[in-house]
Design a protein around this motif. Structure first.
Motif, PDB file in Angstrom:
ATOM      1  N   UNK A 141       0.805  -1.223   0.000  1.00 33.44           N
ATOM      2  CA  UNK A 141       0.000   0.000   0.000  1.00 33.44           C
ATOM      3  C   UNK A 141       0.843   1.280   0.000  1.00 33.44           C
ATOM      4  N   UNK A 142       1.772   1.461   0.967  1.00 32.41           N
ATOM      5  CA  UNK A 142       2.565   2.692   0.938  1.00 32.41           C
ATOM      6  C   UNK A 142       3.491   2.769  -0.268  1.00 32.41           C
ATOM      7  N   UNK A 143       3.854   1.611  -0.836  1.00 32.52           N
ATOM      8  CA  UNK A 143       4.701   1.588  -2.032  1.00 32.52           C
ATOM      9  C   UNK A 143       3.939   2.188  -3.220  1.00 32.52           C
ATOM     10  N   UNK A 144       2.655   1.835  -3.333  1.00 37.99           N
ATOM     11  CA  UNK A 144       1.834   2.428  -4.383  1.00 37.99           C
ATOM     12  C   UNK A 144       1.697   3.932  -4.142  1.00 37.99           C
ATOM     13  N   UNK A 145       1.487   4.300  -2.879  1.00 35.02           N
ATOM     14  CA  UNK A 145       1.338   5.719  -2.543  1.00 35.02           C
ATOM     15  C   UNK A 145       2.561   6.517  -2.982  1.00 35.02           C
ATOM     16  N   UNK A 340       9.774  10.056 -15.380  1.00 33.69           N
ATOM     17  CA  UNK A 340       9.466   9.851 -13.965  1.00 33.69           C
ATOM     18  C   UNK A 340       7.983   9.536 -13.784  1.00 33.69           C
ATOM     19  N   UNK A 341       7.132  10.290 -14.478  1.00 32.42           N
ATOM     20  CA  UNK A 341       5.693  10.087 -14.347  1.00 32.42           C
ATOM     21  C   UNK A 341       5.248   8.709 -14.812  1.00 32.42           C
ATOM     22  N   UNK A 342       5.741   8.292 -15.985  1.00 31.59           N
ATOM     23  CA  UNK A 342       5.395   6.964 -16.498  1.00 31.59           C
ATOM     24  C   UNK A 342       6.060   5.893 -15.634  1.00 31.59           C
ATOM     25  N   UNK A 343       7.231   6.239 -15.095  1.00 22.66           N
ATOM     26  CA  UNK A 343       7.907   5.335 -14.170  1.00 22.66           C
ATOM     27  C   UNK A 343       7.128   5.117 -12.896  1.00 22.66           C
ATOM     28  N   UNK A 344       6.140   5.963 -12.638  1.00 25.91           N
ATOM     29  CA  UNK A 344       5.238   5.759 -11.503  1.00 25.91           C
ATOM     30  C   UNK A 344       4.036   4.921 -11.898  1.00 25.91           C
ATOM     31  N   UNK A 345       3.528   5.125 -13.109  1.00 21.09           N
ATOM     32  CA  UNK A 345       2.305   4.448 -13.534  1.00 21.09           C
ATOM     33  C   UNK A 345       2.499   2.936 -13.668  1.00 21.09           C
ATOM     34  N   UNK A 346       3.626   2.522 -14.241  1.00 25.90           N
ATOM     35  CA  UNK A 346       3.858   1.088 -14.486  1.00 25.90           C
ATOM     36  C   UNK A 346       3.889   0.289 -13.182  1.00 25.90           C
ATOM     37  N   UNK A 347       4.771   0.632 -12.230  1.00 24.82           N
ATOM     38  CA  UNK A 347       4.773  -0.159 -10.990  1.00 24.82           C
ATOM     39  C   UNK A 347       3.500  -0.016 -10.175  1.00 24.82           C
ATOM     40  N   UNK A 348       2.878   1.168 -10.189  1.00 18.11           N
ATOM     41  CA  UNK A 348       1.632   1.340  -9.429  1.00 18.11           C
ATOM     42  C   UNK A 348       0.569   0.384  -9.942  1.00 18.11           C
ATOM     43  N   UNK A 349       0.507   0.210 -11.256  1.00 17.93           N
ATOM     44  CA  UNK A 349      -0.461  -0.716 -11.838  1.00 17.93           C
ATOM     45  C   UNK A 349      -0.163  -2.156 -11.417  1.00 17.93           C
ATOM     46  N   UNK A 350       1.106  -2.570 -11.515  1.00 17.49           N
ATOM     47  CA  UNK A 350       1.473  -3.946 -11.159  1.00 17.49           C
ATOM     48  C   UNK A 350       1.229  -4.203  -9.674  1.00 17.49           C
ATOM     49  N   UNK A 387      -9.868  -0.283  -5.272  1.00 19.65           N
ATOM     50  CA  UNK A 387      -9.901   0.103  -3.865  1.00 19.65           C
ATOM     51  C   UNK A 387      -8.493   0.326  -3.313  1.00 19.65           C
ATOM     52  N   UNK A 388      -7.550  -0.516  -3.750  1.00 16.03           N
ATOM     53  CA  UNK A 388      -6.168  -0.371  -3.307  1.00 16.03           C
ATOM     54  C   UNK A 388      -5.606   0.981  -3.762  1.00 16.03           C
ATOM     55  N   UNK A 389      -5.893   1.358  -4.999  1.00 15.66           N
ATOM     56  CA  UNK A 389      -5.416   2.655  -5.502  1.00 15.66           C
ATOM     57  C   UNK A 389      -6.063   3.814  -4.760  1.00 15.66           C
ATOM     58  N   UNK A 390      -7.350   3.674  -4.449  1.00 17.55           N
ATOM     59  CA  UNK A 390      -8.025   4.722  -3.678  1.00 17.55           C
ATOM     60  C   UNK A 390      -7.364   4.874  -2.309  1.00 17.55           C
ATOM     61  N   UNK A 391      -7.058   3.753  -1.672  1.00 17.85           N
ATOM     62  CA  UNK A 391      -6.366   3.803  -0.385  1.00 17.85           C
ATOM     63  C   UNK A 391      -5.025   4.496  -0.486  1.00 17.85           C
ATOM     64  N   UNK A 392      -4.280   4.191  -1.546  1.00 15.64           N
ATOM     65  CA  UNK A 392      -2.975   4.831  -1.751  1.00 15.64           C
ATOM     66  C   UNK A 392      -3.135   6.328  -1.991  1.00 15.64           C
ATOM     67  N   UNK A 393      -4.171   6.692  -2.742  1.00 12.54           N
ATOM     68  CA  UNK A 393      -4.414   8.107  -3.031  1.00 12.54           C
ATOM     69  C   UNK A 393      -4.753   8.865  -1.748  1.00 12.54           C
TER      70      UNK A 393
END
Length: 536
Positions: A141-145, A340-350, A387-393
């Motif tokens: 969770x905090x890793x996605x955040x 950097x931005x796309x470097x965030x999207x890829x791992x956040x999705x996985x 839901x996991x992404x919402x929690x991270x947000x």
């Protein structure tokens, strides 16, 4: 920092962001299977990825926006001690060469989607499987955040969202839009979306680092001047240095070793691994992934360059984005920000997919709806990934960013405690399931309590990840100390429980399962009773 919005950089950033968004949605049609309503298809890409796709996916998985921002930021703030990330990524590849092919083989044979699936099948223990699943979700969770924090850092430097006094909705609107897009194409395309986008992400990162490592030193007078200015800064502040201090060597070494042991315990690392189509793909990847370590070493040097360039920021995470804006032409700064931005999207999705798979297979199916169909599993995973992404947000928008970073460090301490059950189980059945559970509990409690007691200049608790090692007196990584306690408790209790003839769970695997490959005669996905009805 430039005043106002950097329009050119923002335009380039938006171009690449829109491009990968289109790719994310188109990925649903890429390698589409006849039956796409299963976790194998949505959550593992049909277990069909070859060497290069797996390489980009694992690279996109492990080298994140947080890596791009935080590793050189650590060098910027504390000097060469931040280089611990380089040796740990060197240590990790020989380690995973020994166990990842075995995990792939047994998972392919039995249709396992998560590490908890394997632990349940190997030790016949839903309790131990649940502990591993909850730890994985908690650590992720905090890793996605922090991936969202990376996007926010780039947006801040580009001047998007206004200042601190701006209405919160206006300020965070760009991040909310990025989150919404990420959530939509992950829900639609599953693991295929980050796998496809990873090509763009890694290409951009390699281009940016190659240009930065040549262009910026040329502008700053060469590496001699860069190291000289960095040395002057550290001698003035008394914090850090261009060479690690002798007093910090135990911390450096234990942090590198502990991080290496923990890296492939994260659920997203395993998800990317199990998406491969053969055992040989995994073996080849462990030999070529070290190319990313070379990239990481060059990336870390940007921290010294930011010092030499006179970058002044109150938040260290902004140091490298600010360096790019100060040193590069606006259009190339936009390319760097896009990386950097796309470097965030890829791992956040996985990461969100991996956490959702854990919930679906090892909480929902094991304890709530054992007779769930493959289609129901896939649908639940899609919903949970949102839901996991919402929690991270929420984590990003409501908590102090320093706290978020230290919770991610705590995540490393937590996830390391799953090592004995996962890696130990791949090589031996000697450990008792109850002993593994007790060892896990001791490691989790010690690591959490020890980290809670560390203060920093900005917070009273969770202010770091190193503390005095009991019995040695040196300062070392809490996660590794907790891991040693975990192993000791597991070994001692295993001896005791075996002597007491405590009941052991049923092992549904066989020795030959750990070396099976996709092309071997007679090898096919076999669904054990515990996972009957799961997609395959």
């Amino acid at each position: 920092m430039k005043d106002g919005v950097n329009g050119v950089a923002l335009g380039v950033f938006i171009f690449f962001f829109l491009a990968v968004t289109v790719m994310g949605f188109l990925a649903a049609r890429w390698r589409r299977a006849e039956n796409e309503h299963s976790l194998d298809e949505w959550g593992l890409g049909g277990r069909s990825f070859g060497t290069w796709i797996t390489w980009f996916l694992l690279g996109g998985d492990l080298y994140t926006a947080y890596t791009f921002v935080a590793v050189p930021a650590a060098i910027y703030a504390a000097g060469a001690s931040g280089f611990f990330a380089v040796p740990y990524t060197i240590l990790v590849y020989p380690l995973i060469f020994t166990f990842l092919p075995r995990l792939w083989s047994v998972s392919h044979k039995h249709g396992y989607v998560t590490t908890s699936d394997f632990v349940r099948g190997r030790f016949g223990s839903k309790g131990l499987s649940l502990a591993v699943a909850l730890t994985g979700i908690l650590a992720t969770m905090p890793y996605i955040a922090l991936q969202l924090v990376g996007i926010q850092a780039v947006l801040d430097v580009m001047g998007v969202g206004g200042g601190e006094n701006t209405n919160w909705f206006v300020k965070d609107l760009p991040l909310l839009i990025a989150f919404g897009v990420l959530a939509a194409y992950t829900y639609s395309s599953g693991l295929r979306a980050p796998a496809l986008i990873a090509f763009v992400k890694d290409t951009l990162i390699y281009i940016v680092i190659a240009v930065a490592i040549i262009y910026i030193p040329t502008e700053l007078g060469g590496f001699d001047d860069i190291f000289a200015k960095a040395g002057e800064r550290f001698s003035t502040t008394g914090v850090g240095g261009v060479v690690p201090a002798p007093a910090g060597q135990w911390t450096y070494a234990t942090l590198a070793l502990g991080s290496a042991l923990a890296l492939f315990m994260y659920p997203h690392s395993i998800t990317a691994t199990l998406s491969s189509r053969s055992r040989e793909v995994i073996r080849r990847n462990t030999t070529i992934l070290p190319l990313y370590s070379l990239m990481l070493g060059l990336l870390a040097l940007l921290g010294f360059m930011a010092i030499a360039a006179g970058v002044k920021v109150t938040n260290g995470q902004l140091a490298i984005p600010q360096l790019f804006e100060d040193m590069f032409p606006d259009w190339f700064a936009g390319v760097a920000f896009a990386a950097i931005g796309i470097g965030a999207l890829v791992p956040a999705a996985i990461m969100s997919i991996a956490a959702a798979n854990l919930f679906t297979r090892n909480i929902y199916k094991d304890f709530i709806k054992p007779d769930a169909t493959p289609k129901q599993e896939a649908q639940i995973s899609k919903i949970v990934s949102l839901l996991v992404k919402v929690g991270a947000l929420v984590f990003v928008l409501t908590m102090d960013k320093t706290v978020a970073i230290n919770f991610q460090l705590l995540g490393g301490i937590w996830i390391l405690q799953t090592f004995p059950a996962l890696v130990g189980g791949l090589f031996t059945r000697w450990f008792h399931r109850w002993a593994l559970l007790a060892g896990w509990a001791v490691g989790m409690v010690y690591g959490t309590v020890a980290a809670y007691g560390i203060a920093s200049p900005t917070q009273k608790h969770f202010g770091g990840n190193a503390k005095e090692i009991p019995g040695i007196g040196e300062i070392g990584y809490i996660g590794l100390t907790a891991f040693v306690l975990n192993v000791v408790v597991t070994v001692v209790l295993t001896v005791v429980l075996k002597a007491a003839k405590a009941p052991e769970g049923v092992d549904e695997t066989r020795p030959e399962d750990y070396t099976a490959d996709a092309g071997d005669p007679g090898v096919q996905v076999e669904l054990p009773s515990a996972t009957a009805g799961a997609g395959h």
